[in-house]
Structure formats: C-alpha cells, structure tokens
Write a protein that holds these residues in place. Structure first.
Motif, PDB file in Angstrom:
ATOM      1  N   GLY A 117      10.337   2.911  -7.636  1.00  0.00           N
ATOM      2  CA  GLY A 117       8.905   3.128  -7.789  1.00  0.00           C
ATOM      3  C   GLY A 117       8.225   2.136  -8.709  1.00  0.00           C
ATOM      4  N   ARG A 137       2.270   2.406  -3.433  1.00  0.00           N
ATOM      5  CA  ARG A 137       1.350   3.078  -4.357  1.00  0.00           C
ATOM      6  C   ARG A 137       1.528   4.592  -4.315  1.00  0.00           C
ATOM      7  NH1 ARG A 137      -2.661  -0.573  -1.874  1.00  0.00           N
ATOM      8  NH2 ARG A 137      -2.774  -2.462  -3.171  1.00  0.00           N
ATOM      9  N   THR A 138       1.918   5.131  -3.162  1.00  0.00           N
ATOM     10  CA  THR A 138       2.114   6.576  -3.040  1.00  0.00           C
ATOM     11  C   THR A 138       3.577   6.974  -3.125  1.00  0.00           C
ATOM     12  OG1 THR A 138       2.114   6.361  -0.618  1.00  0.00           O
ATOM     13  CG2 THR A 138       0.008   6.833  -1.687  1.00  0.00           C
ATOM     14  N   GLY A 139       4.475   6.004  -3.117  1.00  0.00           N
ATOM     15  CA  GLY A 139       5.899   6.292  -3.261  1.00  0.00           C
ATOM     16  C   GLY A 139       6.596   6.483  -1.931  1.00  0.00           C
ATOM     17  N   SER A 167       0.828  -1.211   0.000  1.00  0.00           N
ATOM     18  CA  SER A 167       0.000   0.000   0.000  1.00  0.00           C
ATOM     19  C   SER A 167       0.858   1.255   0.000  1.00  0.00           C
ATOM     20  CB  SER A 167      -0.946  -0.008   1.200  1.00  0.00           C
ATOM     21  OG  SER A 167      -0.218  -0.009   2.420  1.00  0.00           O
ATOM     22  N   ARG A 168       2.001   1.228   0.670  1.00  0.00           N
ATOM     23  CA  ARG A 168       2.859   2.416   0.710  1.00  0.00           C
ATOM     24  C   ARG A 168       3.569   2.643  -0.628  1.00  0.00           C
ATOM     25  NH1 ARG A 168       5.040   3.444   6.816  1.00  0.00           N
ATOM     26  NH2 ARG A 168       3.114   2.761   7.859  1.00  0.00           N
TER      27      ARG A 168
END
Length: 411
Positions: free
Chosen positions: A204, A102-104, A99-100
């Motif tokens: 990423g 996904r936001t970088g 999940s983290r």
C-alpha cells in the motif's frame, strides 16, 4: 503539451479524434474512434523535436505494432505529420494502476497484476526489448479488467534526446540503480522496477517515500534499498527483496523467474485457489499456472532467498539461500488460459551481463544531480506555452480594441 488538433485530424482520416484524457512524460493521450469499425482507441500524441528522433520513432513503432501479447496495450496504427508522431493504441477504459492504488488492492489482485506485468516483460525481453520505465502509470486496465503494460519502446525512443535530461529515462522510486547511474540497461533493470511496483501493491505504499527529495530518494536506491514492512510475510518479503537487490548480477535473473517465485509464494500464503478471488483476469504461461497451485513442490522454481536481509552500504543485496518450496493444500487449477500468442525467437538477442562499471562517489553524485535538473524539453515546452498565452492575450486585446472602436464610431 501544445498541438494543433487540425493536424491530428488530417493525419488520421480514418479516426474521429475526441477529447484529451491524459498526459505524461512521453506525450498527450486523446480519445478516438475508428470511423468504419466503430472501435474505440486511444491516440498518443508525441512531439518530435528533430528528424533523428522521428526516424527512431518510425522504426520502433513497427516493433511495437508487431508485439501482440494479452497483457500489453496493442498498437493499431501510427502516423506522423508536422513534427507530431501519433500512436493509435488499444483503448483501456479501466484507468491506471496508480488510480487503483489510491483505494488499495487485495493481495490476490496485487499478485495477479504483478504476474500479468511479469509475463508481458518476459515476452518483451525475449524479443530484445527492455521497457525502461515500468511504473503504476504505465499499467492500464482493459474493458474486461485485464492488466496491460503500455509505452513499450517509448523510453528507448526518447533516451538521450532533448525530451529527456541527458540519457536518463525512468521514474525515481522505481528506476534501478544502474539506470540512475546511466549504465547499460538489461532485463534485470525491468525486474527491479517490477519489484518496486509489486512492493507498492502488496504494502500500500511505494518502496521509497514519495515525499523524499529526489536526491535523497536516488541516494537510497543506489546505496541501500527499501524497508520491508513488518506485516509482510517472509515469503513475499523474500521475493521482493531479491527483485530489489541493487546489484543486477545478484537480482532475480528474469521476469519469468520473478513470476515463478511470486506464484509459489502466493500459493503458499493465499491458498492454491487464490486466483479465483483476484479482480483481474490472468493469461500467463503454463509453468507459472502450475506454480500458482503446486501443492508438493513438483514445479521447479528459481532459488529462493533469505527473507528481510537488506544489506546497506556494501554489496547491498539479498543473497541466495537454499531453495525451500512451501507446501499448500491441493485445489483445482484456476480458470485461466496460457497466453499462447507470444512465441519468442529461438535465439534471443544478447543483453549486457555481469556487474556494471564501478563509479567513484563523485561520479555517482554528478549522475544523481543530473536527475534533479529540469530537462531541455520541459524548458522548451514551457517557453512555447508562455508564448502561446502571450499571443492569445495580444489577440484578445486587439480584438477588444477593434470592437470598442466600432462601438464608439457607431455611437
């Protein structure tokens, strides 16, 4: 996964059993709370299709429960009943690394998480435990933000069972070539997966495109390697390249060596105080702490590798080069503490060493094809689910007929 909640409640009388919060290849996770202590927990529910697998679970659960490490999800308790095995584990409310991603992540946070995982793997390897399925889904975050590796031992339990396809355990895109080919796993197998996860955090993107067909992805992993992005520094590229070498004999030798190389690269690229900017606490061994802020090469690190030399088709590896210690300006040591709670046995158990057996092209293709076939456990669960849905619809239909009949008679 279908399970009877009443069975779980009966098997764990000391715990309140809450809602489902996740599921994966090895089971379903429920919220829970210890009734007397008020401690929140996670309850992993695993279906054991045969008695042999259940015996393996009980044996391995004892090993997992005794494994106390600051970057490993702790196992508090376990129980079994009616073909279900239950692991009561530390509650990690911070979600997964998936999940983290996904936001970088910042480079500092990515390096801190990678060093956390490396320290956990190193401690496990010294106990003779190979994780076998290191991936972003198996890195969780505790309430204080610390990264924690989960599912230690589960891959070993299920390997070769009907829950998996043949003896294949791992995740395409992160599994090492020798694992894909069904060859013996070793600490270097986990190092490859750790290199893939670190690659994903620093760049990423996963080491192999997620939209690739499984066959093509596995073919690339066996015969080649990931492309290292141009924006990645040579130091980080060198660390990742050696960890992702296809030949385990030429790969970074251990999770500790990977940690020392990555810590030195982070000090050179991000500054010796980089950990103060990371968004996760870190508790690792003293030599890794020194490598994080070493300014003049006083800390001995493993031999470095030449950056960006990904060879394809042949030996397929980054090869050792002369060690070069980068210099960085001095700074106070980051406010972190050594793990200090995971002393290993004096004589660690032996692991396979040296190159794995050579396979023909036809044998490689057969083993790749095995990863594409649906496993027996999946088929069994699908039929069970369909049967339950049909039974439910039949019950609703019968009930509706009874109600309609009573209404007609009453009218």
């Amino acid at each position: 996964m279908l399970f009877d909640r009443a069975t779980i409640v009966a098997a764990l009388p000391s715990y309140e059993v809450g809602r489902e919060v996740g599921s994966g290849g090895f089971g379903t996770v429920l919220e829970g709370r210890h009734r007397s202590l008020g401690r929140p927990v996670a309850i992993k529910v695993l279906a054991m299709p045969d008695a042999g697998l259940e015996r393996r679970f009980l044996s391995e659960a004892q090993v997992m429960a005794a494994f106390d490490h600051p970057h490993v999800v702790h196992v508090h308790d376990y129980a079994d009943d009616a073909g279900l095995c239950l692991l009561v584990m530390e509650h990690c409310p911070g979600g997964t690394l998936t999940s983290r991603l996904r936001t970088g992540l910042t480079p500092e946070t990515a390096c801190a998480i990678a060093l956390s995982v490396a320290d956990a793997l190193h401690a496990a390897h010294r106990r003779g435990i190979v994780h076998r399925d290191v991936k972003p889904d198996n890195v969780l975050f505790a309430a204080d933000g610390a990264a924690k590796v989960t599912d230690f031992g589960l891959a070993k339990i299920f390997e070769g069972s009907v829950v998996t396809s043949g003896s294949l355990v791992g995740t395409p895109g992160y599994a090492a070539p020798e694992q894909i080919l069904g060859q013996p796993v070793r600490p270097a197998t986990d190092v490859y997966a750790l290199g893939g996860v670190t690659y994903h955090m620093l760049t990423g993107r996963p080491p192999f495109p997620a939209d690739l067909p499984v066959r093509e992805m596995l073919h690339r992993q066996i015969y080649g390697g990931p492309d290292l992005p141009g924006g990645l520094s040579d130091r980080f590229a060198a660390v990742l390249g050696q960890a992702l070498t296809r030949d385990p004999a030429e790969r970074t030798a251990s999770a500790k060596d990977f940690a020392l190389l990555l810590a030195a690269a982070a000090a050179a690229e991000l500054g010796p105080d980089w950990l103060t900017r990371a968004e996760t606490p870190l508790r690792v061994e003293e030599d890794v702490l020194r490598a994080m802020s070493d300014r003049a090469g006083a800390v001995r690190t493993p031999t470095a590798v030449a950056p960006r030399r990904l060879l394809r088709g042949g030996a397929g590896a980054l090869h050792p080069d002369a060690a070069r210690r980068p210099e960085a300006p001095g700074a106070p040591r980051p406010e972190v503490t050594p793990a200090g709670r995971h002393a290993a046995p004096d004589t660690p158990p032996p692991f396979p060493s040296g190159p794995s057996e050579e396979l023909t092209h036809e044998e490689v293709q057969l083993r790749i094809a095995a990863w594409e076939r649906p496993d027996e456990g999946f088929r069994r669960r699908t039929w069970v689910l369909l049967g339950a849905v049909i039974a439910l619809l039949a019950a609703v239909s019968v009930g509706a007929g009874v109600i309609i009949g009573q209404l007609q008679r009453g009218g």
